[in-house]
Design a protein around this motif. Structure first.
Motif, PDB file in Angstrom:
ATOM      1  N   ALA A  39       0.850  -1.189   0.000  1.00 18.18           N
ATOM      2  CA  ALA A  39       0.000   0.000   0.000  1.00 18.18           C
ATOM      3  C   ALA A  39       0.886   1.239   0.000  1.00 18.18           C
ATOM      4  CB  ALA A  39      -0.918   0.007   1.220  1.00 18.18           C
ATOM      5  N   LEU A  40       0.364   2.326  -0.580  1.00 21.40           N
ATOM      6  CA  LEU A  40       1.119   3.575  -0.684  1.00 21.40           C
ATOM      7  C   LEU A  40       0.212   4.753  -0.327  1.00 21.40           C
ATOM      8  CD1 LEU A  40       2.847   2.850  -4.107  1.00 21.40           C
ATOM      9  CD2 LEU A  40       4.033   3.033  -1.909  1.00 21.40           C
ATOM     10  N   PRO A  41       0.688   5.683   0.500  1.00 23.18           N
ATOM     11  CA  PRO A  41      -0.111   6.875   0.789  1.00 23.18           C
ATOM     12  C   PRO A  41      -0.140   7.810  -0.412  1.00 23.18           C
ATOM     13  CG  PRO A  41       2.012   7.005   1.893  1.00 23.18           C
ATOM     14  CD  PRO A  41       1.935   5.642   1.278  1.00 23.18           C
ATOM     15  N   VAL A  42      -1.246   8.523  -0.558  1.00 25.89           N
ATOM     16  CA  VAL A  42      -1.405   9.515  -1.625  1.00 25.89           C
ATOM     17  C   VAL A  42      -1.375  10.893  -0.982  1.00 25.89           C
ATOM     18  CG1 VAL A  42      -2.859  10.338  -3.510  1.00 25.89           C
ATOM     19  CG2 VAL A  42      -2.794   7.894  -2.946  1.00 25.89           C
ATOM     20  N   LEU A  43      -0.515  11.779  -1.515  1.00 26.57           N
ATOM     21  CA  LEU A  43      -0.309  13.093  -0.919  1.00 26.57           C
ATOM     22  C   LEU A  43      -0.825  14.200  -1.815  1.00 26.57           C
ATOM     23  CD1 LEU A  43       3.404  12.669   0.276  1.00 26.57           C
ATOM     24  CD2 LEU A  43       1.306  11.958   1.448  1.00 26.57           C
ATOM     25  N   GLU A  44      -1.248  15.299  -1.158  1.00 21.69           N
ATOM     26  CA  GLU A  44      -1.541  16.522  -1.889  1.00 21.69           C
ATOM     27  C   GLU A  44      -0.487  17.557  -1.498  1.00 21.69           C
ATOM     28  OE1 GLU A  44      -5.426  17.790  -0.829  1.00 21.69           O
ATOM     29  OE2 GLU A  44      -4.901  18.286   1.238  1.00 21.69           O
ATOM     30  N   VAL A  49      -1.580  13.800   3.778  1.00 22.00           N
ATOM     31  CA  VAL A  49      -2.111  12.520   3.322  1.00 22.00           C
ATOM     32  C   VAL A  49      -3.605  12.655   3.047  1.00 22.00           C
ATOM     33  CG1 VAL A  49      -2.454  10.090   3.898  1.00 22.00           C
ATOM     34  CG2 VAL A  49      -0.384  11.266   4.659  1.00 22.00           C
ATOM     35  N   VAL A  50      -4.027  12.276   1.840  1.00 23.04           N
ATOM     36  CA  VAL A  50      -5.445  12.363   1.486  1.00 23.04           C
ATOM     37  C   VAL A  50      -6.071  10.990   1.248  1.00 23.04           C
ATOM     38  CG1 VAL A  50      -5.323  14.689   0.549  1.00 23.04           C
ATOM     39  CG2 VAL A  50      -4.827  12.734  -0.951  1.00 23.04           C
ATOM     40  N   GLY A  51      -5.240   9.959   1.107  1.00 24.46           N
ATOM     41  CA  GLY A  51      -5.776   8.622   0.867  1.00 24.46           C
ATOM     42  C   GLY A  51      -4.662   7.602   0.794  1.00 24.46           C
ATOM     43  N   LEU A  92      -8.232   5.707  -7.660  1.00 20.70           N
ATOM     44  CA  LEU A  92      -8.086   4.390  -7.047  1.00 20.70           C
ATOM     45  C   LEU A  92      -8.074   4.417  -5.520  1.00 20.70           C
ATOM     46  CD1 LEU A  92      -5.317   3.072  -9.424  1.00 20.70           C
ATOM     47  CD2 LEU A  92      -7.481   1.910  -9.043  1.00 20.70           C
ATOM     48  N   MET A  93      -7.617   5.513  -4.949  1.00 24.47           N
ATOM     49  CA  MET A  93      -7.343   5.539  -3.510  1.00 24.47           C
ATOM     50  C   MET A  93      -8.606   5.394  -2.670  1.00 24.47           C
ATOM     51  SD  MET A  93      -6.580   9.575  -2.784  1.00 24.47           S
ATOM     52  CE  MET A  93      -7.928  10.781  -2.724  1.00 24.47           C
ATOM     53  N   THR A  94      -8.382   4.880  -1.462  1.00 28.49           N
ATOM     54  CA  THR A  94      -9.409   4.841  -0.435  1.00 28.49           C
ATOM     55  C   THR A  94      -9.175   6.038   0.471  1.00 28.49           C
ATOM     56  OG1 THR A  94      -9.533   2.434  -0.487  1.00 28.49           O
ATOM     57  CG2 THR A  94     -10.373   3.528   1.489  1.00 28.49           C
ATOM     58  N   ASP A 127      -1.317  18.423  11.564  1.00 31.59           N
ATOM     59  CA  ASP A 127      -1.784  19.061  10.323  1.00 31.59           C
ATOM     60  C   ASP A 127      -2.018  18.058   9.201  1.00 31.59           C
ATOM     61  OD1 ASP A 127      -1.653  21.688  11.414  1.00 31.59           O
ATOM     62  OD2 ASP A 127       0.520  21.684  11.105  1.00 31.59           O
ATOM     63  N   GLY A 128      -1.854  16.754   9.503  1.00 30.23           N
ATOM     64  CA  GLY A 128      -2.050  15.738   8.482  1.00 30.23           C
ATOM     65  C   GLY A 128      -0.857  15.525   7.585  1.00 30.23           C
ATOM     66  N   VAL A 129       0.298  16.101   7.960  1.00 30.42           N
ATOM     67  CA  VAL A 129       1.506  15.971   7.146  1.00 30.42           C
ATOM     68  C   VAL A 129       2.172  14.627   7.444  1.00 30.42           C
ATOM     69  CG1 VAL A 129       3.792  16.929   6.679  1.00 30.42           C
ATOM     70  CG2 VAL A 129       1.845  18.457   7.076  1.00 30.42           C
ATOM     71  N   LEU A 130       2.573  13.939   6.392  1.00 34.92           N
ATOM     72  CA  LEU A 130       3.176  12.608   6.522  1.00 34.92           C
ATOM     73  C   LEU A 130       4.516  12.670   7.246  1.00 34.92           C
ATOM     74  CD1 LEU A 130       2.910   9.588   5.667  1.00 34.92           C
ATOM     75  CD2 LEU A 130       4.244  10.184   3.631  1.00 34.92           C
ATOM     76  N   LYS A 131       4.660  11.832   8.290  1.00 33.18           N
ATOM     77  CA  LYS A 131       5.895  11.742   9.052  1.00 33.18           C
ATOM     78  C   LYS A 131       6.544  10.363   8.981  1.00 33.18           C
ATOM     79  CE  LYS A 131       5.896  15.929  10.477  1.00 33.18           C
ATOM     80  NZ  LYS A 131       6.940  16.862   9.976  1.00 33.18           N
ATOM     81  N   GLY A 132       5.788   9.374   8.565  1.00 31.00           N
ATOM     82  CA  GLY A 132       6.310   8.013   8.499  1.00 31.00           C
ATOM     83  C   GLY A 132       5.189   7.046   8.207  1.00 31.00           C
TER      84      GLY A 132
END
Length: 257
Positions: A39-44, A49-51, A92-94, A127-132
């Motif tokens: 699985a892979l996170p989707v970023l804006e 992370v948005v999905g 495709l994302m959830t 803030d929803g920013v990806l850290k890991g």
């Protein structure tokens, strides 16, 4: 790692492969294959992370390949049908993504994974920013903790806390993550709490709590039943009255009484 409850930030992977909304289907498959992830996170913008796109999201295209969907599929599997025709990560994302904060306990992260049936969780800040990202295998790292560290924490956080003045020293032995507590304590009512606290120590597989209280002496404790009268073998009644009490029915009166 800390001796206190471990957090997601202690075990998460900090270098994360992620996707943009416009990543194509084949790019996603190639990335998963290259990095050996499911699985892979989707970023804006701003790395928020948005999905998440998982292998399950991608498999819909193969499942419905060349088939004309029946009525049940058209009514109840619209989401899967939509993903079968999707070509970008955004389609495709959830979403929204199921995420955890860095200071989430490993126990809570494990419960979230079990409840939502996901294999990995993006780790984000306020803030929803990806850290890991944290995976099931990351959560199992606590069981790599050595027995000596576990025993030391049990002594400090359980034994010293609950039993500062035991009747005899409380021994803590740990073998392959299984904790065994032995010794005599003043208050046996604390035994269930001791077992529960020991279970909560990270890396513990199981707990054998063999703590006991003061030795009992029937001759010095008049409230204790005498052993000869406390247990009576079946059928050992020595009188008609005793037999009647055991069977629950009255016996006929003896003639001439």
């Amino acid at each position: 790692m800390h001796d206190t409850a471990h957090l997601v930030s202690d075990v998460m992977t900090r270098t994360v492969v992620a996707l943009g909304r416009g990543a194509t289907f084949k790019d996603i498959v190639r990335t998963m294959h290259q990095w050996k992830v499911s699985a892979l996170p989707v970023l804006e913008s701003g790395n928020r992370v948005v999905g998440v796109v998982s292998e399950a999201d991608l498999l819909a295209k193969e499942e419905f390949r060349g088939d004309v969907p029946d009525l049940y599929t058209r009514l109840w599997r619209l989401a899967e049908l939509a993903k079968a025709g999707a070509v970008t990560a955004e389609e495709l994302m959830t979403g929204p993504a199921i995420t955890v904060a860095p200071d989430t306990s490993l126990a809570r992260a494990a419960r979230i994974m079990a409840r939502t049936k996901v294999k990995r969780l993006p780790v984000v800040d306020e803030d929803g920013v990806l850290k890991g990202i944290v995976s099931r295998s990351d959560l199992l790292k606590v069981f790599l903790r050595n027995d000596e560290d576990i025993a030391e924490e049990v002594r400090r956080e359980v034994v010293d806390l609950l039993f500062p003045a035991p009747l005899e020293p409380v021994r803590v032995e740990v073998h392959d993550g299984v904790v065994k507590l032995t010794g005599r304590i003043r208050d046996t009512g604390l035994v269930p709490l001791a077992a529960r606290l020991a279970h909560a120590v990270e890396g513990v597989v199981d707990v054998d709590c063999a703590l006991t209280g003061r030795p009992r002496h029937p001759d010095l404790d008049p409230d204790l039943p005498d052993e000869e009268t406390a247990v009576r073998p079946s059928g050992a009644a020595d009188s008609d009255g005793a037999r009647a009490a055991e069977t629950g029915r009255a016996l006929p009166a003896s003639r001439g009484s």
